[in-house]
Design a protein around this motif. Structure first.
Motif, PDB file in Angstrom:
ATOM      1  N   ASP A 243      -6.729  10.073  -8.032  1.00  0.00           N
ATOM      2  CA  ASP A 243      -7.411   9.782  -6.773  1.00  0.00           C
ATOM      3  C   ASP A 243      -7.979  11.088  -6.180  1.00  0.00           C
ATOM      4  O   ASP A 243      -9.139  11.142  -5.757  1.00  0.00           O
ATOM      5  N   LEU A 244      -7.165  12.128  -6.197  1.00  0.00           N
ATOM      6  CA  LEU A 244      -7.581  13.418  -5.632  1.00  0.00           C
ATOM      7  C   LEU A 244      -8.790  13.973  -6.378  1.00  0.00           C
ATOM      8  O   LEU A 244      -9.788  14.364  -5.776  1.00  0.00           O
ATOM      9  N   VAL A 245      -8.696  13.970  -7.698  1.00  0.00           N
ATOM     10  CA  VAL A 245      -9.778  14.530  -8.511  1.00  0.00           C
ATOM     11  C   VAL A 245     -11.072  13.741  -8.290  1.00  0.00           C
ATOM     12  O   VAL A 245     -12.147  14.313  -8.139  1.00  0.00           O
ATOM     13  N   ALA A 246     -10.937  12.407  -8.226  1.00  0.00           N
ATOM     14  CA  ALA A 246     -12.119  11.552  -7.997  1.00  0.00           C
ATOM     15  C   ALA A 246     -12.763  11.883  -6.654  1.00  0.00           C
ATOM     16  O   ALA A 246     -13.985  12.044  -6.548  1.00  0.00           O
ATOM     17  N   LYS A 247     -11.935  12.008  -5.610  1.00  0.00           N
ATOM     18  CA  LYS A 247     -12.471  12.267  -4.272  1.00  0.00           C
ATOM     19  C   LYS A 247     -13.151  13.631  -4.223  1.00  0.00           C
ATOM     20  O   LYS A 247     -14.178  13.807  -3.570  1.00  0.00           O
ATOM     21  N   LEU A 248     -12.560  14.625  -4.919  1.00  0.00           N
ATOM     22  CA  LEU A 248     -13.166  15.957  -4.906  1.00  0.00           C
ATOM     23  C   LEU A 248     -14.470  15.960  -5.699  1.00  0.00           C
ATOM     24  O   LEU A 248     -15.426  16.648  -5.331  1.00  0.00           O
ATOM     25  N   LYS A 249     -14.525  15.162  -6.774  1.00  0.00           N
ATOM     26  CA  LYS A 249     -15.770  15.072  -7.542  1.00  0.00           C
ATOM     27  C   LYS A 249     -16.865  14.453  -6.674  1.00  0.00           C
ATOM     28  O   LYS A 249     -18.017  14.890  -6.691  1.00  0.00           O
TER      29      LYS A 249
ATOM     30  N   GLN B 312      -1.799  17.859   8.605  1.00  0.00           N
ATOM     31  CA  GLN B 312      -2.599  17.589   9.807  1.00  0.00           C
ATOM     32  C   GLN B 312      -3.964  18.266   9.758  1.00  0.00           C
ATOM     33  O   GLN B 312      -4.860  17.921  10.515  1.00  0.00           O
ATOM     34  N   VAL B 313      -4.102  19.258   8.891  1.00  0.00           N
ATOM     35  CA  VAL B 313      -5.431  19.884   8.792  1.00  0.00           C
ATOM     36  C   VAL B 313      -6.111  19.582   7.462  1.00  0.00           C
ATOM     37  O   VAL B 313      -7.297  19.853   7.305  1.00  0.00           O
ATOM     38  N   SER B 314      -5.376  19.019   6.505  1.00  0.00           N
ATOM     39  CA  SER B 314      -5.997  18.831   5.199  1.00  0.00           C
ATOM     40  C   SER B 314      -6.954  17.633   5.215  1.00  0.00           C
ATOM     41  O   SER B 314      -6.744  16.666   5.944  1.00  0.00           O
ATOM     42  N   ASP B 315      -8.009  17.738   4.393  1.00  0.00           N
ATOM     43  CA  ASP B 315      -8.931  16.616   4.231  1.00  0.00           C
ATOM     44  C   ASP B 315      -8.336  15.615   3.239  1.00  0.00           C
ATOM     45  O   ASP B 315      -8.477  14.411   3.404  1.00  0.00           O
ATOM     46  N   PHE B 316      -7.697  16.167   2.215  1.00  0.00           N
ATOM     47  CA  PHE B 316      -7.032  15.319   1.223  1.00  0.00           C
ATOM     48  C   PHE B 316      -5.609  15.812   1.041  1.00  0.00           C
ATOM     49  O   PHE B 316      -5.401  16.964   0.666  1.00  0.00           O
ATOM     50  N   GLY B 317      -4.653  14.944   1.301  1.00  0.00           N
ATOM     51  CA  GLY B 317      -3.258  15.325   1.194  1.00  0.00           C
ATOM     52  C   GLY B 317      -2.574  14.567   0.079  1.00  0.00           C
ATOM     53  O   GLY B 317      -2.685  13.341   0.006  1.00  0.00           O
ATOM     54  N   LEU B 318      -1.891  15.301  -0.798  1.00  0.00           N
ATOM     55  CA  LEU B 318      -1.165  14.659  -1.895  1.00  0.00           C
ATOM     56  C   LEU B 318       0.312  14.947  -1.704  1.00  0.00           C
ATOM     57  O   LEU B 318       0.748  16.097  -1.806  1.00  0.00           O
ATOM     58  N   VAL B 319       1.077  13.892  -1.372  1.00  0.00           N
ATOM     59  CA  VAL B 319       2.522  14.058  -1.231  1.00  0.00           C
ATOM     60  C   VAL B 319       3.115  13.881  -2.617  1.00  0.00           C
ATOM     61  O   VAL B 319       3.158  12.775  -3.159  1.00  0.00           O
ATOM     62  N   ALA B 320       3.519  14.990  -3.211  1.00  0.00           N
ATOM     63  CA  ALA B 320       3.985  14.933  -4.592  1.00  0.00           C
ATOM     64  C   ALA B 320       4.760  16.196  -4.920  1.00  0.00           C
ATOM     65  O   ALA B 320       4.704  17.185  -4.183  1.00  0.00           O
ATOM     66  N   ASP B 321       5.450  16.167  -6.028  1.00  0.00           N
ATOM     67  CA  ASP B 321       6.157  17.345  -6.531  1.00  0.00           C
ATOM     68  C   ASP B 321       5.114  18.257  -7.178  1.00  0.00           C
ATOM     69  O   ASP B 321       4.497  17.898  -8.179  1.00  0.00           O
ATOM     70  N   LEU B 322       4.916  19.435  -6.600  1.00  0.00           N
ATOM     71  CA  LEU B 322       3.844  20.314  -7.068  1.00  0.00           C
ATOM     72  C   LEU B 322       4.016  20.715  -8.532  1.00  0.00           C
ATOM     73  O   LEU B 322       3.032  20.943  -9.232  1.00  0.00           O
ATOM     74  N   PHE B 323       5.278  20.766  -8.991  1.00  0.00           N
ATOM     75  CA  PHE B 323       5.522  21.200 -10.364  1.00  0.00           C
ATOM     76  C   PHE B 323       4.994  20.190 -11.377  1.00  0.00           C
ATOM     77  O   PHE B 323       4.739  20.540 -12.533  1.00  0.00           O
ATOM     78  N   LYS B 324       4.828  18.923 -10.920  1.00  0.00           N
ATOM     79  CA  LYS B 324       4.192  17.922 -11.790  1.00  0.00           C
ATOM     80  C   LYS B 324       2.705  17.837 -11.466  1.00  0.00           C
ATOM     81  O   LYS B 324       1.857  17.757 -12.355  1.00  0.00           O
ATOM     82  N   ALA B 325       2.383  17.852 -10.166  1.00  0.00           N
ATOM     83  CA  ALA B 325       1.010  17.589  -9.737  1.00  0.00           C
ATOM     84  C   ALA B 325       0.043  18.692 -10.169  1.00  0.00           C
ATOM     85  O   ALA B 325      -1.069  18.403 -10.625  1.00  0.00           O
ATOM     86  N   VAL B 326       0.440  19.959 -10.019  1.00  0.00           N
ATOM     87  CA  VAL B 326      -0.508  21.052 -10.287  1.00  0.00           C
ATOM     88  C   VAL B 326      -0.945  21.093 -11.759  1.00  0.00           C
ATOM     89  O   VAL B 326      -2.143  21.136 -12.046  1.00  0.00           O
ATOM     90  N   PRO B 327       0.000  21.034 -12.699  1.00  0.00           N
ATOM     91  CA  PRO B 327      -0.458  20.991 -14.100  1.00  0.00           C
ATOM     92  C   PRO B 327      -1.339  19.771 -14.373  1.00  0.00           C
ATOM     93  O   PRO B 327      -2.287  19.851 -15.159  1.00  0.00           O
ATOM     94  N   GLU B 328      -1.026  18.655 -13.704  1.00  0.00           N
ATOM     95  CA  GLU B 328      -1.824  17.449 -13.914  1.00  0.00           C
ATOM     96  C   GLU B 328      -3.255  17.647 -13.399  1.00  0.00           C
ATOM     97  O   GLU B 328      -4.232  17.246 -14.042  1.00  0.00           O
ATOM     98  N   ILE B 329      -3.372  18.280 -12.234  1.00  0.00           N
ATOM     99  CA  ILE B 329      -4.705  18.550 -11.686  1.00  0.00           C
ATOM    100  C   ILE B 329      -5.466  19.450 -12.649  1.00  0.00           C
ATOM    101  O   ILE B 329      -6.638  19.190 -12.964  1.00  0.00           O
ATOM    102  N   THR B 330      -4.803  20.499 -13.134  1.00  0.00           N
ATOM    103  CA  THR B 330      -5.449  21.445 -14.048  1.00  0.00           C
ATOM    104  C   THR B 330      -5.962  20.724 -15.280  1.00  0.00           C
ATOM    105  O   THR B 330      -7.067  20.982 -15.759  1.00  0.00           O
ATOM    106  N   GLU B 331      -5.175  19.796 -15.756  1.00  0.00           N
ATOM    107  CA  GLU B 331      -5.538  19.069 -16.961  1.00  0.00           C
ATOM    108  C   GLU B 331      -6.726  18.138 -16.720  1.00  0.00           C
ATOM    109  O   GLU B 331      -7.604  17.998 -17.574  1.00  0.00           O
ATOM    110  N   LYS B 332      -6.755  17.518 -15.537  1.00  0.00           N
ATOM    111  CA  LYS B 332      -7.716  16.429 -15.322  1.00  0.00           C
ATOM    112  C   LYS B 332      -9.065  16.844 -14.747  1.00  0.00           C
ATOM    113  O   LYS B 332      -9.988  16.037 -14.678  1.00  0.00           O
ATOM    114  N   ILE B 333      -9.183  18.111 -14.309  1.00  0.00           N
ATOM    115  CA  ILE B 333     -10.500  18.479 -13.723  1.00  0.00           C
ATOM    116  C   ILE B 333     -11.472  18.948 -14.804  1.00  0.00           C
ATOM    117  O   ILE B 333     -11.094  19.439 -15.829  1.00  0.00           O
TER     118      ILE B 333
END
Lengths: 256, 333
Positions: A243-249, B312-333
Motif C-alpha cells: 500500500d505504501l509503495v503504491a501510494k508513493l508511486k 501526527q505529521v506523516s503523510d503516510f504512516g505504516l504501523v509495523a515492525d521496522l525490521f520486517k518493513a524496511v527490507p520489504e520496502i527496499t525489495e519492492k520499490i
C-alpha cells in the motif's frame, strides 16, 4: 591552577510544553506555563561542576538575566553545586526585545568584574534558538571561543576542545581565559539532591540591574508578529508495504 | 553656491538608495569548492536588492574565488588568502570581515546558516554593536526578516533597527543560485587591522566520509531513530538509501546512543532539512526532531507504536515492525 568559572543560565518554557501564541500575536503565552532551566545551560552547569570536582576550578558563579522568577533557575544551579549567584534583573516588559547582544554585554562586564577564567554557557536557548551569546561575549572580551563543545580537556597552555560541527567533529586549542558553549553531548547533567537543594538556600545571590553594569538595554528589534507555523494536512495510515509503495508511486516517487 | 533642491535631492536620494543596499555574502568553502549553503545565501542576498559582493577567506582561495565570480549577480569577490586562516578560525576571520566592513560599509552581511557562520558572524556583530539575526526563513524588506522560534513552533517577523544587519539564512528557505553565467571582478580584501594574538589554534577534524548525497541537498532522506536499536542495524537503512539515491539521517536518540555520528542528527539543534521525501524509521517524533524535518514535502513514518507523535505529521504512516518493513520496502520499490 584553580580557575574561576562564570556560568550563564536562562529560565525558559520547559522543552516538553506545547507552546501557544498570544491573542495579540506579538508573543507566546508564558503565564501559568511550566518553565525550567534551559537544557543546554544545565549541561553548562554540570560541566563546571565536573571541572570543580577535578580540582581545575575552585569557584562557580552562576548568573541569570530576567525578571523575579529567574531566581528559580539560579537556585537550581546552586543546588547542582554552584557556589554563589548573580541575578541581573530585567523587567518583564523588556524581555521580548532583550537580545543575546544585551546578555553578552552583561556577561562580559561580569566576567571582567569577577575576574573569571572561563565563561561557560549553553549553546543556545530553546526559546529563541539564536546560538549567539557565547560568541558575542567572547568577541566583546576579545577572548577565544570554544563553542558547540562536546568535550573539554585541560592542557598545559589552556584548553583542548572537541566541537560538533556540520561534517563531524573538530578539535581546537585555546588559551585561557576563554568563553565556551555546551552542546548536547558534552555531559549528562546531575539531578539536584534534596540535601543540596537545602544547602542552596543558604548560598549568596546578589541582585543588580544592567544599568549597574553600564549596559544599555535599548531594543534593537521590533517584533512585528508571532504566528503559528503552517499546518500540515492530516495524513493517512497505510495498510502494508505494498500500500505504501503504491501510494508513493502515485505521488511520483520510485518511477520504474 | 546655491543648490537646486528638487533636482539635487532627487540625485542624493538615488545615491543614498544605492549606498543603502550593499550586501556582503560570507562564502563558506573548503579551499577547493564552494559549500552549497553559500548559493542559498546568495539568492537571499539578491532578494534584498542592491549590490551583492562576496568574501572568500582561506588558505588557498583561487579555485573558490573563480567559482564564486561565475555566479550571476555578484558585483565583486573580495579574496583574503593567508596561512593563518587554516581551520577557518573565527578569531582570525573576524578582523578580515571587520576590515571589509570598515572600508565598504555594507548594509547587510549574510551567510548560509551553518556551524561555520554561527561561530563567526555573531563575533562580527558584537564588534559592530548590532544584534545578529539567525536562521531566517524569509525577507519582508531590507529591515524585516522572518525566523522560527521555539523549535519551529512559532514564526516571528521582526524589524531590525540596527544600521548593519548580520543575518544567517536557513538554506531550505531559499533556492540555490546557479553557478555559471556571471563574471564578477576579483579584488584583494582589505588587510585586517593590527595583529591577532594567537589565542586559538585549529588542531584537526574528523569528518564523516560518505558517498551518499549531502543531507542538506538530498531529494530523499531516510532517517533512523531509537527504534533501530544498534548502529549495525542502520545498514538496512543504508541499503534502502542506496536504492533510492537518498541521504541518511538520524534522530538525537540514535546519535546519543552512539549508533551513528553527530553529523547525521536532524532536529532543532542538528540539521534542518526539507527534502521531497523524508522516511522516518523507528523515530517517535519528539518536538525537537520535528523541528528538523517537518517542512519536508512528503513524510513517511514507520513505527510499531501507533501512538507515536510522528504519525501526527506523516503523510503516510505504516504501523509495523521496522525490521520486517524496511527490507520489504527496499525489495519492492
Amino acid at each position: 591552577m584553580a580557575l574561576k568559572v562564570l556560568v550563564g543560565c536562562k529560565r525558559v518554557i520547559d522543552y516538553a510544553v506545547k507552546i501557544r501564541i498570544k491573542p495579540d500575536k506579538l508573543g507566546v503565552v508564558t503565564e501559568g506555563v511550566k518553565h525550567s532551566m534551559n537544557p543546554f545551560d544545565e549541561i553548562a552547569v554540570e560541566e563546571a561542576m565536573r571541572m570543580k570536582e577535578a580540582k581545575l576550578v575552585n569557584e562557580i558563579i552562576v548568573v541569570s538575566c530576567g525578571p523575579a522568577q529567574a531566581m528559580e533557575t539560579i537556585r537550581t544551579a546552586l543546588a547542582m553545586g554552584a557556589d554563589r549567584g548573580i541575578h541581573v534583573e530585567i523587567p518583564v516588559d523588556q524581555m521580548d526585545t532583550f537580545q543575546p547582544l544585551h546578555v553578552s554585554k552583561v556577561l562580559a562586564k561580569l566576567a571582567e568584574k569577577e575576574k573569571v577564567d572561563i565563561v561557560m554557557l549553553g549553546k543556545l536557548a530553546i526559546d529563541d534558538d539564536s546560538n549567539q551569546t557565547a560568541q558575542m561575549t567572547a568577541s566583546l572580551l576579545d577572548w577565544p571561543q570554544g563553542v558547540f563543545a562536546s568535550k573539554i580537556d585541560q592542557t598545559d597552555a589552556g584548553l583542548e576542545i572537541i566541537r560538533e560541527v556540520d561534517g563531524g567533529l573538530e578539535t581546537i586549542r585555546t588559551t585561557l581565559p576563554a568563553v565556551l558553549s555546551a552542546d548536547l553531548r558534552l555531559n549528562e547533567p546531575r539531578y539536584a539532591t534534596l540535601p543540596n537543594i537545602m544547602k542552596a538556600k543558604k548560598k549568596k545571590v546578589v541582585k543588580m540591574t544592567p544599568a549597574d553594569l553600564g549596559v544599555d538595554m535599548a531594543p534593537r528589534i521590533q517584533i512585528v508578529s508571532v504566528e503559528d507555523p503552517p499546518v500540515r494536512e492530516a495524513g493517512q495510515t497505510v495498510a502494508d508495504v505494498d500500500d505504501l509503495v503504491a501510494k508513493l508511486k502515485e505521488k511520483g516517487f520510485f518511477s520504474a | 553656491m546655491f543648490s537646486t533642491p528638487t533636482k539635487l535631492s532627487g540625485l542624493v536620494n538615488t545615491l543614498r538608495f544605492a549606498r543603502n543596499q550593499s550586501t556582503l555574502v560570507l562564502v563558506e568553502h573548503n579551499n577547493e569548492k564552494i559549500n552549497p549553503v553559500t548559493l542559498n545565501a546568495i539568492t537571499a542576498a539578491r532578494a534584498l536588492g542592491g549590490e551583492v559582493n562576496c568574501l572568500v577567506a582561506g588558505t588557498s582561495c583561487g579555485d573558490v574565488a573563480k567559482e564564486v565570480s561565475s555566479v550571476e549577480g555578484i558585483s565583486k569577490v573580495l579574496v583574503a588568502e593567508d596561512a593563518a586562516f587554516e581551520g577557518f578560525m573565527p578569531e582570525k576571520l573576524t578582523p578580515i570581515l571587520m576590515a571589509s566592513q570598515n572600508q565598504f560599509k555594507f548594509t547587510h552581511i549574510i551567510a548560509g546558516a551553518s556551524a561555520f557562520s554561527r561561530g563567526l558572524l555573531p563575533r562580527v556583530a558584537a564588534q559592530l554593536d548590532v544584534s545578529p539575526i539567525s536562521d531566517i526563513i524569509g525577507i519582508k524588506d531590507k529591515d524585516t526578516f522572518v525566523r522560527t522560534i521555539y523549535a519551529g513552533n512559532a514564526i516571528m517577523t521582526l524589524k531590525s533597527m540596527d544600521p548593519v544587519k548580520i543575518v544567517t539564512v536557513r538554506t531550505t528557505a531559499f533556492e540555490p543560485a546557479t553557478v555559471g553565467g556571471g563574471s564578477a571582478a576579483l579584488e584583494a580584501a582589505p588587510a585586517a587591522a593590527g595583529d591577532t594574538a594567537d589565542v586559538s589554534q585549529w588542531v584537526g577534524q574528523e569528518l564523516s566520509k560518505s558517498e551518499r548525497p549531502d543531507l542538506g541537498s538530498a531529494k530523499v532522506v531516510v532517517s533512523g531513530g531509537r527504534g533501530m536499536k544498534t548502529g549495525d542495524n542502520f545498514s538496512m537503512l543504508y541499503d534502502l538509501a542506496d536504492k533510492l539515491g537518498a541521504g541518511v539521517g538520524a534522530s538525537r536518540a540514535a546519535v546519543d546512543a552512539g549508533m551513528v555520528p553527530n553529523d547525521m542528527q536532524i532536529g532543532q539543534t542538528g540539521k534542518i532539512i526539507a527534502p521531497e521525501l523524508y522516511i522516518a524509521v523507528g523515530i517517535s517524533g519528539a518536538i525537537q526532531h520535528l523541528a528538523g524535518m517537518k517542512d519536508s514535502k512528503v513524510i513517511v513514518a514507520v513505527n510499531k507504536d501507533p501512538e507515536a507523535p510522528i504519525f501526527q505529521v506523516s503523510d503516510f504512516g505504516l504501523v509495523a515492525d521496522l525490521f520486517k518493513a524496511v527490507p520489504e520496502i527496499t525489495e519492492k520499490i
